[in-house]
Design an enzyme around this catalytic site. Sequence first.
Site, PDB file in Angstrom:
ATOM      1  N   ARG A  32     -96.159-103.449-128.505  1.00  0.00           N
ATOM      2  CA  ARG A  32     -96.978-103.013-129.449  1.00  0.00           C
ATOM      3  C   ARG A  32     -97.553-102.067-128.962  1.00  0.00           C
ATOM      4  O   ARG A  32     -99.049-102.821-127.578  1.00  0.00           O
ATOM      5  CB  ARG A  32     -97.712-104.303-129.653  1.00  0.00           C
ATOM      6  CG  ARG A  32     -99.090-103.836-131.226  1.00  0.00           C
ATOM      7  CD  ARG A  32     -99.631-105.188-131.565  1.00  0.00           C
ATOM      8  NE  ARG A  32    -100.624-105.209-130.855  1.00  0.00           N
ATOM      9  CZ  ARG A  32    -100.893-106.485-130.011  1.00  0.00           C
ATOM     10  NH1 ARG A  32    -100.426-107.446-131.301  1.00  0.00           N
ATOM     11  NH2 ARG A  32    -101.924-106.093-129.281  1.00  0.00           N
TER      12      ARG A  32
ATOM     13  N   HIS B 196    -104.186-104.762-131.650  1.00  0.00           N
ATOM     14  CA  HIS B 196    -103.107-105.635-132.931  1.00  0.00           C
ATOM     15  C   HIS B 196    -104.150-105.524-134.288  1.00  0.00           C
ATOM     16  O   HIS B 196    -103.061-105.401-134.423  1.00  0.00           O
ATOM     17  CB  HIS B 196    -103.915-107.425-132.530  1.00  0.00           C
ATOM     18  CG  HIS B 196    -104.164-108.079-134.498  1.00  0.00           C
ATOM     19  ND1 HIS B 196    -102.637-108.150-134.544  1.00  0.00           N
ATOM     20  CD2 HIS B 196    -105.004-108.382-135.027  1.00  0.00           C
ATOM     21  CE1 HIS B 196    -103.231-109.229-135.556  1.00  0.00           C
ATOM     22  NE2 HIS B 196    -104.023-109.852-135.648  1.00  0.00           N
TER      23      HIS B 196
ATOM     24  N   TYR C  14    -106.708-107.654-122.602  1.00  0.00           N
ATOM     25  CA  TYR C  14    -105.266-108.675-121.831  1.00  0.00           C
ATOM     26  C   TYR C  14    -103.959-107.980-122.193  1.00  0.00           C
ATOM     27  O   TYR C  14    -103.281-108.287-121.032  1.00  0.00           O
ATOM     28  CB  TYR C  14    -105.025-109.587-123.243  1.00  0.00           C
ATOM     29  CG  TYR C  14    -104.776-109.050-124.507  1.00  0.00           C
ATOM     30  CD1 TYR C  14    -103.312-108.614-125.161  1.00  0.00           C
ATOM     31  CD2 TYR C  14    -105.922-108.653-125.946  1.00  0.00           C
ATOM     32  CE1 TYR C  14    -102.838-107.725-126.284  1.00  0.00           C
ATOM     33  CE2 TYR C  14    -105.544-108.045-127.428  1.00  0.00           C
ATOM     34  CZ  TYR C  14    -104.329-107.455-127.172  1.00  0.00           C
ATOM     35  OH  TYR C  14    -104.510-106.594-128.234  1.00  0.00           O
TER      36      TYR C  14
END
Lengths: 361, 328
Positions: free
Chosen positions: A260, A264, A273
């Site tokens: 990805r 998100h 992160y």
Amino acid sequence: MTSTTIFEGGADADAYRVLDANGVLLEGASAPLSSEQLLEAFRWMLLSRTLDERAVSLQRQGRIGTYSAVYGQEASVVGSALALDPSRDWIFPQYRELPALLRHGMPLSTLILYYVGNPLGARPPDGVRLAPIQISLAAQLPHAVGLALGLKMQGDDGVVMTFCGDGASSEGDFHEALNLAGVVKAPVIFVLQNNGYAISTPRSKQSAAPSFAARAAGYGLPGVVVDGNDLLAVYEVARDAVQRARAGEGATLIESQTYRLYPHNTADDQSRYVSPEELEVRRGEDPIPRVRNHLEGLGVLDAAGEAAMQRSIDEEISTAIADAEAHAPANVTQVFEHVYANPWSRVTRQRDEFVRDAEGL
Amino acid sequence: MPVLTMVEAIRQALEQEMERDERVMILGEDVGRLGGVFRATDGLQRRFGEARVLDTPLAEAVIAGASVGLAMSGMVPVPEMQFLGFTHQAFHQIADQIARYRFRSQGRFSMQITIRAPFGGGVRTPEMHSDALEAQFIQSPGLKVVMPASAYDAKGLLLEAIRDPDPVLFCEPLRGYRLVKDEVPEGDYTVPFGKAKIVREGSDVTLVAWSAAVQLCLRTAERAAEEGISCRVLDLRTLVPLDVEALAQCAEDTGRVVVVHEAPYTGGFGAEVIATIQEEAFYSLEAPVARVAAPDTPYPIAGVEEWYIPNEERVLKALRRTVGTTGA
């Protein structure tokens, strides 16, 4: 203490591949798609990428709600969906498979209407074999098995494809669905898009299994690991799984290893992160240039051809956004519609009161 | 007219409906070869085959969840949850998925699903089997909640449930499976939802109940009559839809109401009954509406359950207090 930097996501060395990193056919490999099909696939991928960029911009302007981009997973989604026949096969999506829904027959303007916040956007048109977008992770997997079983019981030769992620695979529904699919030999294909992260939780903290596909053995199903950024490889394993299901041989678990490249969703901050170094490496594995290089190598796409394709995509998306925004605004009755086929007296009374109050404002 | 036990009436309804409509199928744990742990599906697999009476893995969420897909495929699934207490393992599939799939798909997909689930105390089951969880499903709009108390209603309401395009949670009082017997027509009939039934006439007070508590109220009403208290007993039959008019009418007619249920006191459906009565018939009340329920403690193991579930003494006590209260 020293530690080796582990980059999350990306495909394992032994994942199934057809193209190399530059989009060239691997030695001994043959392309499972014609040039025409490849161009169609590339257009869906490009449309998906463009839609992501436009949607994020619309969200920032407050014109649509929270949006989850496909960004980086286009080959994984499009390659899987291309193996289906929309006239007889079904898709149970999660929420990061937009080009698959479009290719299956969901109108783009309807999809945008959903993100605008009008409930009508959630309804796949009659005849389109598509379940609503699923928000409760993995809850769609039991549904997919049930539909596949129902088709089989009624002698229908359709198959069902359902999508979930690495995170969703930790839910109990994943286990229960794959287990039942194995027992009843349901014609269903589970496409697990392992994109490296469940919001911020990395793959390495999601499961100690050597691969997600390895779990299939526990259910008596074949499990396949594929490079999810290799359009041709994804298509090929999905096609084989569809053939198996249609032949009455049951379900398959496909682990499509992708990444990805975008947060998100529009409310997420990926920088908390993901290291810049990791993101840089993964950007180098972007599936779109890989297909573009392949098409250019085949001599069926050049810069001018792609520019024309991009213009038509831009136009298509602009028209769909305009259509969605021109749709009649949502109204208070939509709070009550389609809750029951036969609403009961108290709900009807509430509706009447809410409508009267709304009109009084 | 033949007299059937409640479980016989349920089995007959299932068999007749599977005969009438080939889309109807049963799935669940032990429903096939064994015929269900209470024999509610006895012989149906032999008659209709392993596909239409499907023994599933032991997994409540996928029993409920697969029913969604089966309904989308055109089947009419009647999943069995072996005990209502086990539905927590499937709560997300029932409350979030089945109940609101029509809404989420804006009417594209109907969830013509009837989830059967036995529940209730008094038969010394192991833990987690007896819990009366009905109120936990009331806040799942889209789902109907049906709770028959007689063999006649069990058959008629079950046929109505299976034919209803909306999903239904059909709770069966397991203590009544063989204890409750009444006349059941052999042929086809349905009992409409949302129509409560006065199962005993009386003028001093109305006992409101559903499922197994109706039998308790009928027994208690006999004893109350010996003390000169005339009890009406209203069987709600379905909680969603709720017969608001019948509740209001009974409150107006008798001026006094006691509601009885097996579920814990706080937040039980009795609270909804009382709220509805005070909204609809406040000025007819001669006394506060009383509740007889289980205490706000977990359903215990067998050795103490006789103190846990409502009994005749506790209902009588509430009746005496309610009837003894005079309006201001």
